[in-house]
Design an enzyme around this catalytic site. Structure first.
Site, PDB file in Angstrom:
ATOM      1  N   ASP A  79       0.718  -1.241  -0.171  1.00 18.49           N
ATOM      2  CA  ASP A  79       0.247  -0.144   0.037  1.00 18.49           C
ATOM      3  C   ASP A  79       1.222   1.380   0.162  1.00 18.49           C
ATOM      4  O   ASP A  79       1.931   1.495   0.691  1.00 18.49           O
ATOM      5  CB  ASP A  79      -1.103   0.147   1.103  1.00 18.49           C
ATOM      6  CG  ASP A  79      -0.639   0.315   2.583  1.00 18.49           C
ATOM      7  OD1 ASP A  79       0.745  -0.505   2.586  1.00 18.49           O
ATOM      8  OD2 ASP A  79      -1.176   0.896   3.407  1.00 18.49           O
ATOM      9  N   GLU A 144       0.025  -0.801   5.752  1.00 20.35           N
ATOM     10  CA  GLU A 144       0.908   0.038   6.411  1.00 20.35           C
ATOM     11  C   GLU A 144       1.276   1.067   6.720  1.00 20.35           C
ATOM     12  O   GLU A 144       0.881   2.089   7.501  1.00 20.35           O
ATOM     13  CB  GLU A 144       2.713  -0.959   6.011  1.00 20.35           C
ATOM     14  CG  GLU A 144       3.871  -0.443   6.706  1.00 20.35           C
ATOM     15  CD  GLU A 144       4.319   1.527   6.843  1.00 20.35           C
ATOM     16  OE1 GLU A 144       4.907   1.080   7.974  1.00 20.35           O
ATOM     17  OE2 GLU A 144       4.000   1.597   5.932  1.00 20.35           O
TER      18      GLU A 144
END
Length: 385
Positions: A79, A144
């Site tokens: 991500d 994250e």
């Protein structure tokens, strides 16, 4: 398996493919699934581990090659943060453009490039060692850059239940400030956030005896918290830091004592403290100045340190062999998913140059990608003996 001078282990091709997946947290944008296909082709057993509720489930991946020990795990995230104003980018943030030896795109250095370098390193390592004695795994999350509640921390719980905890974990965060080979992270400071609301009695400023000014109480409270340094640092950590980040009253009048005042603060703390101890200290100070204050405290991670023993020294030697630099062992900066991993096994962090992460036209040089691939390959050869 690709192993050419132009693209060792296919690192450039994979980095471009991952960048072209618009995986702005919490949307996977094909990042996890694309990586899963590549790992399966190499020979990894891949388990997709979505956590969360409904359509907002967080994509995660655990892949393992082999069953023996030593078990080395690589951790990372697909991500990325939002791109902001696309018009301000000179290159398509999800185009994977290469110009003058530079690969552009969101996630190029944080940290799709790092993931690509590790996968490429595994390919090169397997070319030279077709039947390794130990096992290699990857823990990859899509959560994250977001709240990090359904990502690495949940996968680690699953790994523990399944008997998949590694002997050592390497996180591919971009640890180098300006050039490859500068810094290996062997620890991180803890982080505590506090929200303090002090209540008083509203009144006219000309008649303060009829009111109770919460601003004065809050300022006294914050004054005591910030009056002296928390510590002077420790062997591996710099001094802890308390920073007041917000002071809010919401009072638009000049002649009114407000009914309440609020503040937010953050403490980045070293191994001389625990989150619980600092929370208790804040509450004790608050009682002296505002006994009825409402205090909310969240601890996003405790400090941790990985002693610089064999795996860390192997990584350090690999960095030196490729870059010529002896990397500094460091514990500074913000938090990362290593704070979760440290609860289960020793962990260190090393990746690309992070100067452009989260910025417009995020990028990485092809030279750095190839160097990181060579470093990871050398590290595998040293720790998988």
């Amino acid at each position: 398996m690709a192993d050419t001078e132009q693209d060792p282990g296919g690192v450039v091709a994979l980095a471009r493919d991952l960048i072209r997946c618009p995986s702005v947290t919490p949307d996977d944008g094909c990042g996890i699934t694309a990586l899963a296909r590549v790992l399966e082709q190499i020979g990894f057993s891949v388990k997709l581990l979505p956590f969360g509720d409904g359509a907002a489930r967080t994509p995660n991946l655990f892949a393992r090659l082999g069953t023996g020990h030593p078990h080395l795990c690589f951790a990372g995230h697909t991500d990325v943060v939002p791109v902001g104003d696309v018009a301000s980018w000179a290159h398509d943030p999800f185009g994977g453009d290469i110009h003058d030896g530079i690969l552009f795109g969101r996630g190029a250095c944080d940290m799709k490039g790092g993931i690509a370098a590790f996968v490429a390193a595994v390919r090169l390592y397997l070319d030279r060692t077709p039947h390794p004695q130990g096992s290699i795994s990857l823990l990859i999350t899509g959560d994250e850059e977001g709240p990090a509640t359904n990502g690495t921390v949940r996968v680690l719980g699953w790994m523990e239940a399944e008997g998949q905890i590694p002997d050592f974990c390497l996180v591919g965060e971009p640890t180098n400030p300006g050039e490859m080979g500068e810094v290996i992270k062997i620890g991180r400071r803890g982080s505590l956030n506090a929200h303090i609301v002090v209540h008083g009695t509203q009144g006219h400023v000309a008649y303060p005896h009829r009111a109770d000014n919460p601003v004065h109480r809050l300022l006294a409270l914050l004054g005591e918290l910030t009056a002296a340094p928390l510590d002077a640092g420790s062997e591996w950590f710099e001094a802890s830091s308390l920073q007041v980040t917000s002071l809010d009253v919401g009072n638009t009048a000049t002649n009114v004592i407000p009914a309440q005042a609020a503040a937010r603060l953050n403490i980045r703390f070293n191994d001389l403290h625990s989150g619980a101890d600092l929370a208790g200290w804040i509450r004790t100070v608050a009682v002296r100045h505002a006994p009825k204050a409402e205090i909310g405290i969240s601890i996003s991670g405790e400090s941790f340190l990985t002693e610089p023993r064999a795996p860390v020294e192997a990584l350090r030697a690999s960095v030196r062999a490729v870059t010529g630099h002896v990397p500094r062992l460091d514990t500074g900066g913000g938090t990362s998913d290593a704070r979760f991993i440290s609860r289960y096994c020793p962990v260190a962090e090393f990746g690309l140059v992070g100067a452009s992460m989260h910025k417009t036209d995020e990028h990485v040089s092809l030279s750095d990608l190839k160097q990181l691939t060579a470093i990871y390959t050398g590290f595998l050869e040293k720790v998988m003996r």
